[in-house]
Write a protein that holds these residues in place. Structure first.
Motif, mmCIF file in Angstrom:
data_model
loop_
_atom_site.group_PDB
_atom_site.id
_atom_site.type_symbol
_atom_site.label_atom_id
_atom_site.label_comp_id
_atom_site.label_asym_id
_atom_site.label_seq_id
_atom_site.Cartn_x
_atom_site.Cartn_y
_atom_site.Cartn_z
ATOM 1 N N TYR A 3 -145.830 14.771 11.590
ATOM 2 C CA TYR A 3 -145.085 14.656 10.335
ATOM 3 C C TYR A 3 -145.998 14.295 9.164
ATOM 4 N N THR A 4 -147.013 13.463 9.406
ATOM 5 C CA THR A 4 -147.817 12.948 8.307
ATOM 6 C C THR A 4 -149.128 13.689 8.069
ATOM 7 N N VAL A 5 -149.744 14.239 9.091
ATOM 8 C CA VAL A 5 -151.078 14.831 8.940
ATOM 9 C C VAL A 5 -151.124 16.003 7.954
ATOM 10 N N PRO A 6 -150.117 16.874 7.848
ATOM 11 C CA PRO A 6 -150.228 17.959 6.861
ATOM 12 C C PRO A 6 -150.405 17.471 5.420
ATOM 13 N N SER A 7 -149.932 16.294 5.092
ATOM 14 C CA SER A 7 -150.064 15.759 3.738
ATOM 15 C C SER A 7 -151.270 14.838 3.580
ATOM 16 N N VAL A 60 -155.272 11.492 0.484
ATOM 17 C CA VAL A 60 -156.639 10.967 0.426
ATOM 18 C C VAL A 60 -157.336 11.393 -0.865
ATOM 19 N N PHE A 61 -157.189 12.657 -1.255
ATOM 20 C CA PHE A 61 -157.884 13.162 -2.430
ATOM 21 C C PHE A 61 -157.055 13.059 -3.709
ATOM 22 N N HIS A 62 -155.903 12.394 -3.653
ATOM 23 C CA HIS A 62 -155.017 12.212 -4.809
ATOM 24 C C HIS A 62 -154.701 13.550 -5.471
#
Length: 148
Positions: free
Chosen positions: A56-60, A65-67
């Motif tokens: 659920y979280t890794v695609p975003s 991280v890079f804003h």
């Protein structure tokens, strides 16, 4: 760092912790002769929950991280749930149909579908995790509240 970004990292860390705990529990149960089938099922469910949180979280992750954020602007309705714990404010953008929920308390005076506002919502590029928002008066474009 705001509350929404911290919540994202908590979900990501929770996924890694659940996976690690399920692997450790599996190896502990493997050497235990008293371990029952329900222990293995519980360990497997814990592993599935951890993998689900990671998926659920890794695609975003690269957007966080890079804003690398996107800002959605438009007419919105504001719903405020005073009964829930924690208190949340829900923004529903009319034209795009996007719906965002924030852990925040805003005193606007009027809420609901009868009172339109102009909202600027900063979110990840995939619209999965909201970052911040600004609420403007619909008629005067005066800034009423900002979560930044």
């Amino acid at each position: 760092m705001n509350q929404e970004v911290l919540f994202y990292y908590a979900i990501l860390a929770g996924g890694f912790v659940l996976i690690l705990l399920s692997i450790l529990a599996f190896f502990l149960f493997r050497h235990d002769n008293e371990a029952r089938f329900k222990h293995y099922i519980g360990t497997f469910l814990m592993l599935l929950c951890g993998v689900g949180l990671i998926v659920y979280t890794v695609p975003s992750l690269k957007y966080i991280v890079f804003h690398d954020y996107a800002t959605i602007k438009g007419t919105c309705t504001v719903e405020y749930d005073d009964q829930s714990k924690p208190r949340t404010i829900d923004l529903s953008l009319d034209k795009t149909g996007d719906y965002f929920s924030f852990l925040d308390r805003v005193e606007l005076g009027a809420y609901g579908p009868d009172v339109p506002y102009t909202c600027h919502v900063t979110t990840t590029k995939d619209h999965a995790f909201p970052i911040s928002y600004r609420i403007y008066d619909f008629k005067t474009d005066k800034l009423l509240y900002s979560s930044e």
